[in-house]
Design a protein around this motif. Sequence first.
Motif, mmCIF file in Angstrom:
data_model
loop_
_atom_site.group_PDB
_atom_site.id
_atom_site.type_symbol
_atom_site.label_atom_id
_atom_site.label_comp_id
_atom_site.label_asym_id
_atom_site.label_seq_id
_atom_site.Cartn_x
_atom_site.Cartn_y
_atom_site.Cartn_z
ATOM 1 N N THR A 60 -7.447 10.962 2.025
ATOM 2 C CA THR A 60 -6.339 11.461 3.095
ATOM 3 C C THR A 60 -5.671 10.419 4.111
ATOM 4 O OG1 THR A 60 -7.904 13.564 3.170
ATOM 5 C CG2 THR A 60 -6.531 12.988 5.022
ATOM 6 N N ALA A 61 -6.631 9.422 4.279
ATOM 7 C CA ALA A 61 -5.776 8.280 5.337
ATOM 8 C C ALA A 61 -4.957 7.455 4.521
ATOM 9 C CB ALA A 61 -7.143 7.382 5.630
ATOM 10 N N LEU A 62 -5.183 7.446 3.052
ATOM 11 C CA LEU A 62 -4.239 6.595 2.351
ATOM 12 C C LEU A 62 -2.916 7.510 1.945
ATOM 13 C CD1 LEU A 62 -4.115 4.122 0.537
ATOM 14 C CD2 LEU A 62 -4.819 5.461 -1.427
ATOM 15 N N ILE A 63 -2.929 8.814 1.814
ATOM 16 C CA ILE A 63 -1.986 9.641 1.742
ATOM 17 C C ILE A 63 -1.223 9.944 3.191
ATOM 18 C CG2 ILE A 63 -1.399 12.206 1.394
ATOM 19 C CD1 ILE A 63 -3.706 12.482 -0.564
ATOM 20 N N ASN A 64 -1.918 9.903 4.176
ATOM 21 C CA ASN A 64 -1.221 9.807 5.364
ATOM 22 C C ASN A 64 -0.281 8.497 5.623
ATOM 23 O OD1 ASN A 64 -1.829 12.325 6.303
ATOM 24 N ND2 ASN A 64 -3.829 11.751 7.242
ATOM 25 N N MET A 65 -0.801 7.403 5.375
ATOM 26 C CA MET A 65 -0.333 6.244 5.283
ATOM 27 C C MET A 65 1.327 6.251 4.413
ATOM 28 S SD MET A 65 -2.737 3.082 6.004
ATOM 29 C CE MET A 65 -3.749 3.322 4.613
ATOM 30 N N ALA A 66 0.970 6.715 3.243
ATOM 31 C CA ALA A 66 1.833 6.653 2.245
ATOM 32 C C ALA A 66 3.021 7.705 2.524
ATOM 33 C CB ALA A 66 1.482 7.072 0.668
ATOM 34 N N THR A 67 2.647 8.879 3.129
ATOM 35 C CA THR A 67 3.458 9.856 3.497
ATOM 36 C C THR A 67 4.231 9.349 4.608
ATOM 37 O OG1 THR A 67 2.117 11.529 2.786
ATOM 38 C CG2 THR A 67 3.853 12.270 4.610
ATOM 39 N N ASN A 68 3.762 8.653 5.705
ATOM 40 C CA ASN A 68 4.561 7.985 6.749
ATOM 41 C C ASN A 68 5.365 6.838 6.311
ATOM 42 O OD1 ASN A 68 4.315 7.616 9.902
ATOM 43 N ND2 ASN A 68 4.290 5.509 9.164
ATOM 44 N N ILE A 118 -6.935 -2.843 2.791
ATOM 45 C CA ILE A 118 -6.200 -1.908 2.153
ATOM 46 C C ILE A 118 -4.711 -1.763 2.802
ATOM 47 C CG2 ILE A 118 -5.607 0.311 1.228
ATOM 48 C CD1 ILE A 118 -8.815 -0.505 2.041
ATOM 49 N N ALA A 119 -3.560 -2.543 2.332
ATOM 50 C CA ALA A 119 -2.193 -2.432 2.883
ATOM 51 C C ALA A 119 -1.347 -1.767 2.199
ATOM 52 C CB ALA A 119 -1.756 -4.030 2.919
ATOM 53 N N VAL A 120 -0.533 -1.078 3.127
ATOM 54 C CA VAL A 120 0.728 -0.265 2.531
ATOM 55 C C VAL A 120 1.724 -0.705 3.170
ATOM 56 C CG1 VAL A 120 1.543 2.156 2.421
ATOM 57 C CG2 VAL A 120 -1.092 1.801 2.483
ATOM 58 N N SER A 121 2.757 -1.121 2.347
ATOM 59 C CA SER A 121 4.058 -1.907 3.045
ATOM 60 C C SER A 121 5.141 -1.114 2.629
ATOM 61 C CB SER A 121 4.084 -3.145 2.508
ATOM 62 O OG SER A 121 2.920 -3.874 3.009
ATOM 63 N N PHE A 168 1.168 -1.169 6.973
ATOM 64 C CA PHE A 168 -0.046 -0.632 7.589
ATOM 65 C C PHE A 168 -1.366 -1.323 7.076
ATOM 66 C CE2 PHE A 168 2.892 2.214 9.274
ATOM 67 C CZ PHE A 168 2.430 2.638 10.486
ATOM 68 N N SER A 169 -2.194 -1.774 7.624
ATOM 69 C CA SER A 169 -3.425 -2.403 7.019
ATOM 70 C C SER A 169 -4.891 -1.837 7.447
ATOM 71 C CB SER A 169 -3.558 -4.129 7.283
ATOM 72 O OG SER A 169 -2.533 -4.508 6.761
ATOM 73 N N LEU A 170 -5.373 -1.197 6.212
ATOM 74 C CA LEU A 170 -6.678 -0.635 6.702
ATOM 75 C C LEU A 170 -7.903 -1.475 6.316
ATOM 76 C CD1 LEU A 170 -8.503 2.030 7.568
ATOM 77 C CD2 LEU A 170 -8.033 3.053 5.024
#
Length: 712
Positions: A452-460, A497-500, A558-560
């Motif tokens: 859920t956290a990963l999807i929220n970061m990707a959607t953002n 886990i970074a989402v750029s 965003f880095s988790l």
Amino acid sequence: MQGAQRNSLRLLQWMMAASLALPIALFAIASTISYTSTRDIADREIERTLDVAHEHALKVFETIDRSLAELNEVVRGLPDDVIRSREPVLHRRLKRLTDSLPQLKSAWIFDADGRSLVNSLASPPPQLTFADRDYFYAHVDQSIGTFIGTPLTPRTPYQGARFFGMSRRRDSDDGRFIGVIQASVLPEYFESFYARIGTEPGSFFAMGRSDGVVLAHFPRLDHDVRLDPGGPVGQKIAANPEHGLITIAWQSDGVERRIGYRRVAEYPIYVSAGLETSAIRARWYATMGQHLVFGVPATALLFLLLALAFRRTQHLQAEAAKRREAEEALKHSQRLEALGQLTGGVAHDFNNLLTVIRASVDLLNRPQLPEERRQRYITAIADAVARAAKLTSQLLAFARRQNLKPEVFDVGARMQSLHDMLATLLGPAIEITMRLPAEPCLVNTDAGQFETALINMATNARDAMKGKGKIAFTVQPATSVPNAVAHQTGSQGFISIAVSDTGVGIPAAQIGHIFEPFFTTKQVGHGTGLGLSQVFGFARQSGGEVTVESEVGRGSTFSLYLPRVPQDQLPQRLAPNTAPAPAGSGIAVLVVEDNIELANFAADGLTELGYSVTLIDNATDALAELIVDADRFDVVFSDVVMPGMTGLDLTQAIRDRSIGVPVVLTTGYSQALSQDGVAGFDLVQKPYSIEELSRVLHRAARLRRVRDGAAK
């Protein structure tokens, strides 16, 4: 013929009488059995409650006794003038003592004339003599150890609640009497405790001296009570001086009660707990009322059917007699035919009656409710509990206080499995790249919340790019971590886990608010502001952190950060445990639960499985019990969230003191638990079943026995 008719009517009359007498007899037998069972259950409840009251009183008196002994050692060998010269220091010490013990009103040091050298109430103390108080003159002529006095009213200028004294003699080096050390104990402290544990209707508690003086009483009284040592209570205690159960009209109010009493160790003090016999009978009436709800209508219906059959039989027989008179001139064959018709009609009705009677007897021999219906009710209850638990989980997740269900998994493998889902979610205009490590990167956290956290970061990120651009997912061992978790870095470190994205970026003024619930920069109707808040809550609950780096016009990252675990902790999948709950086999369990209803539920269930259960309603008293004699218990079962010392504090204290008793924790949710983990102890989630609890307790106790046996 007429004799047979009379016999059939007589038989129906007997059956009518039996339809009333038999249920009444069965009801009387069931009532006797039910009353005995109800009283036995009440006796067991009284004994369990008495155990709690006894342990509480023992701990209170032992604590005060130790405090008096320590004070005596402090002033031992000091002349009165030296004590007076140190009065300010000693006053502060006595005040700290009374402030730390809520059961104490005050503490005193008296000289040989009964004047206060030091007390916790006033500095310097007024020059009054207390030589006429029982806690003083009891020590003048001889050394009697610890003395517990009668309830007293404070003497002017001192004010406040009534108290009873607990005192020790001060001796000189040659054994002469030189004064008294005394503590004023509040009866209302005990009465407040009794009010908390006496939640059952008709509950009763009392604490008194062996000479009959009552020190504390619940329900509270506005006058003093002193029992006659030669009365019924005194005679019973004289016959069984340690403990016992009696039924008696209590002297203070004349109400009849079932009372259990027990002596408090070596002190001349008895504690009592009980229930009003009217409350016990009310339980019995409620049980029997349920029987009557089903029994009375069934009995009435059976009696009514038999009465109707009797009247119809009378009517048929009367018609047969008239018919016989009218048909006397008919041929013998006609009379036989008429008689045959009549006999067939009577036999038909009689067989109907026998069928009703037989069915009714069969129903009486069966449980009150059919098994199918009972199972349906149980299933309905279980489904309701499951729905309630699911709703609670959803609400707690929204509040970011959900107690996670961690599991060990490989972040890289999980990311790879989510690639197709992310591609569908983000749309064809988003270019996705993933940089995953060759080596496994294991974490121990809730996999569903991670996704859920990963999807929220990707959607953002997608929304920041207005649906078009590039998003890069990078998983790697963290080379550096945020300051918030730097102190938690262990031998395994963290996984990053970074989402750029290549979006519009975040203004510096907004970066400090993006993780706040309901904060959003999107238009109304295009976002709730809860997505990044969920990421933040999940990271903190998992022992990690989330950070953001952004430049307006260049995108954001965003880095988790999640704690990494060793590769050998990846579990093998096991089949679900459907084995029945193991028997307790006398395993001694210390149950620490501040909710008395839940504690009684667990105690009753474990007792039914053969465990030996001791109930304590707070972690402080539980720790004291373990310090006194830890070998009494095979395992400790403690709630996490309790007033004062929590279950986690208790586990840490047990570990610090090297007490070798395994601990099993339980909670519905706990912010502290989600932050600190279970510290290596077993955890049972609420709501739990007795079977599940038994398996965990049995395993923990068995491992201890195996370990202790190997140590020998």
